[in-house]
Structures are given as C-alpha cells and as structure tokens.
Enzyme design. Structure first.
Site, short mmCIF file in Angstrom:
data_model
loop_
_atom_site.label_atom_id
_atom_site.label_comp_id
_atom_site.label_asym_id
_atom_site.label_seq_id
_atom_site.Cartn_x
_atom_site.Cartn_y
_atom_site.Cartn_z
N LEU A 18 0.80 -1.24 -0.02
CA LEU A 18 0.03 -0.02 0.01
C LEU A 18 0.83 1.15 -0.10
O LEU A 18 1.68 1.12 0.67
CB LEU A 18 -0.95 0.05 1.33
CG LEU A 18 -1.78 -1.21 1.56
CD1 LEU A 18 -2.83 -0.88 2.46
CD2 LEU A 18 -2.84 -1.24 0.00
N GLY A 54 0.99 -5.21 1.13
CA GLY A 54 -0.18 -5.43 0.19
C GLY A 54 0.43 -6.22 -0.90
O GLY A 54 -0.42 -6.96 -1.72
N ASN A 74 4.26 -7.59 6.59
CA ASN A 74 4.95 -6.89 7.49
C ASN A 74 4.31 -5.68 8.40
O ASN A 74 5.08 -4.84 8.56
CB ASN A 74 6.61 -6.53 7.17
CG ASN A 74 6.21 -5.49 5.83
OD1 ASN A 74 5.28 -5.49 5.23
ND2 ASN A 74 7.03 -4.60 5.76
N GLU A 75 3.12 -5.77 8.35
CA GLU A 75 2.36 -4.06 8.79
C GLU A 75 2.72 -3.95 10.20
O GLU A 75 3.01 -2.70 10.44
CB GLU A 75 0.76 -4.57 8.65
CG GLU A 75 0.10 -4.41 7.29
CD GLU A 75 0.38 -5.52 6.48
OE1 GLU A 75 -0.01 -5.45 5.27
OE2 GLU A 75 0.88 -6.52 6.88
#
Length: 291
Positions: free
Chosen positions: A97, A142, A166-167
């Site tokens: 993202l 994303g 890996n957010e």
C-alpha cells in the site's frame, strides 16, 4: 461489491490450446494503462498482467483502480481463462500500500482508498479465472496480499527477495481479511507468528513455510508460470471454479457483510495521531535511504 459468479464462466467455450492448421494465429490483445499492462493471448486463453508503476509498484488509489478495472475486463472476456500476475520492474513485485495515501489526508480520501483496497482483493480472491503470481522481486504487505490471493505462487529463487505481511513493523494492524487469506495459505500458527512479528521471509524461507509454492531461477519464472497455468487449465472450468468458490466463499462473504464497518475501522485507526506519527517517521526513513 464482490462478483464471484461461479457458474457464469462454466458454460463458456474453452479456447483450444492449439490453433488448427491453415488458420491464422489468434490475436494477442493488449491494453495498457498508466500503471498496469495487460496482454491476452486468445489462442491459449491466458493473460499476463504486468505492474509498471516505478519505482516500486506501490498500491496507490490510481493503481488499485486500474488493477480492478483490468481484472474486470479479463473476467468479462470469454476468451480469457487465466491470468499471470507479475512485475515489469526489476527486483520488486509490489511494495504494498502507498503510504502517502494514508498520511495527512481527509477522512473521505481514507474511505475511498480503503474501498479500493477492498475491491482489489474481492475481485482477485473471488476471480473465476486461474490466477498465478509470478513473484519476480520483493513483495511486502499489500504486495504479499496480491500473491496470497492467487491460486498459485511462484517466486524467483533469490534470497535477496522477501515476502510477507509486515504491517506490524509500521505500527499498523493487518485487517481480518488479510489475516484470513494468510491463514488459508500457511495455517494458523505460522500466520500468527509472522503477523505479530511483521516478518518478511526471504524466498527460501517463504517456500519452506508454504507461503510460495515453488522457487525457480528468475530467468525461468514466466516459463514455469505458463506451464503451471496450462496444468490448471487442463481441468474443466466449471469443476475448478465451483471448488474454488466453495473454498473461498466464507472468507469473501465475511468482508462483503462487514465492508462498511471495515472502512470505518480503518479510518478510525489510520486517523490516530500515534499512527500518523509512525507513518511520517517511516516516510522520513525512506527519504533518508533514497538520499
């Protein structure tokens, strides 16, 4: 909303993989937007979708919109039965993202952006086509979700390339439908550990965990993707499509039923000053790396 008409394409004529002798070759149709290029070989029924949004194929609102429109065009084309998704850029599949879409914008913008993220996933995860990800570079967050949403994942055999949700490293929580997609691929325990740690797995480790199905030398990636696609397309469309719908319907329906709530949750979360601060710090770090 999600279009997943399992029986819609089941009655479609199946293009022959071999062109009858004496006839001209079926045309290769292509359409290209600013950020995505698509080529459809009508003789095989296979399209190749290439991300071409330098420098890192980040999933901006414009990119996500083009992605969903391109997928819908292919879905509605009776000649298309499968799509191979890859990158036209070296060393990167997709960086995930676009953080600039989530930092310092209006509530209305956040809502529009998150709806576009949802739409991308609903269309890809619910697609009746065979979807093969040819992951030819790193694929965090994303980008990893796009690969996870495909039927099959092949990754370039390069330990410098990594993939994962890996957010958590950015101070962001992966939404429930990211998590559900991840769990369906690697199982509860691996997904739980990987999500909590925000892990990015080098290609060999990703293969070991089952996050990707195969590793091949980068120069053979598209050749292998085409071979896998042919194997999947050898089956009757209707049986494969109905099975896919049966396997994925519960996860898809969950987002469809809670779509507005999910958007509100995203806006509330992303608008918090602590989250905005984390995103600004991350963007500063990226700027320093570039310079």
């Amino acid at each position: 909303c999600c279009r997943s008409p399992a029986c819609d394409r089941a009655t479609r004529p199946r293009p022959s993989p071999l062109q009858p002798p004496g006839l001209p070759l079926a045309p290769c149709r292509s359409f290209s937007n600013n950020k995505i290029q698509v080529e459809l070989d009508e003789s095989s029924g296979v399209a190749v979708m290439k991300f071409k949004s330098p420098p890192v194929n980040s999933l901006s609102l414009e990119f996500l919109t083009e992605f969903s429109i391109s997928l819908e065009k292919l879905e509605n084309n009776r000649a298309c039965r499968g799509v191979i998704i890859t990158s036209a850029l070296p060393k990167i599949f997709s960086s995930g993202l676009d953080i600039t879409e989530m930092c310092g914008k209006s509530m209305e913008h956040y809502a529009e952006f998150w709806r576009a993220v949802q739409e991308m996933w609903l269309r890809l995860y619910g697609s009746n086509m065979v979807t093969v990800a040819a992951v030819n570079g790193s694929s965090p967050a994303g980008g990893c979700l796009i690969a996870l949403s495909c039927d099959y994942r092949i990754m370039a055999e390069n330990p410098k390339f990594s993939i994962g949700l890996n957010e958590a490293q950015l101070g962001i929580v992966a939404p429930f439908w990211f998590k559900d997609t991840f769990v369906n691929v690697v199982g509860q325990r691996i997904a739980e550990r990987s999500l909590q740690l925000g892990s990015l797995h080098p290609a060999p480790e990703a293969h070991k965990l089952g996050l990707v199905d195969e590793l091949v030398p980068e120069e053979k990636l598209m050749e292998k993707a085409a071979a896998v696609m042919a194997q999947w397309l050898a089956l009757p469309d209707h049986a494969r499509q109905l099975t896919k719908t049966m396997m994925r319907k519960v996860v898809l329906d969950r987002l469809v039923a809670h779509r507005e709530e999910d958007i509100k949750n995203f806006i509330t979360f992303i608008s918090k000053e602590s989250i905005q601060k984390s995103l600004r710090m991350y963007m500063e770090m990226l700027k320093k790396k570039k310079s």
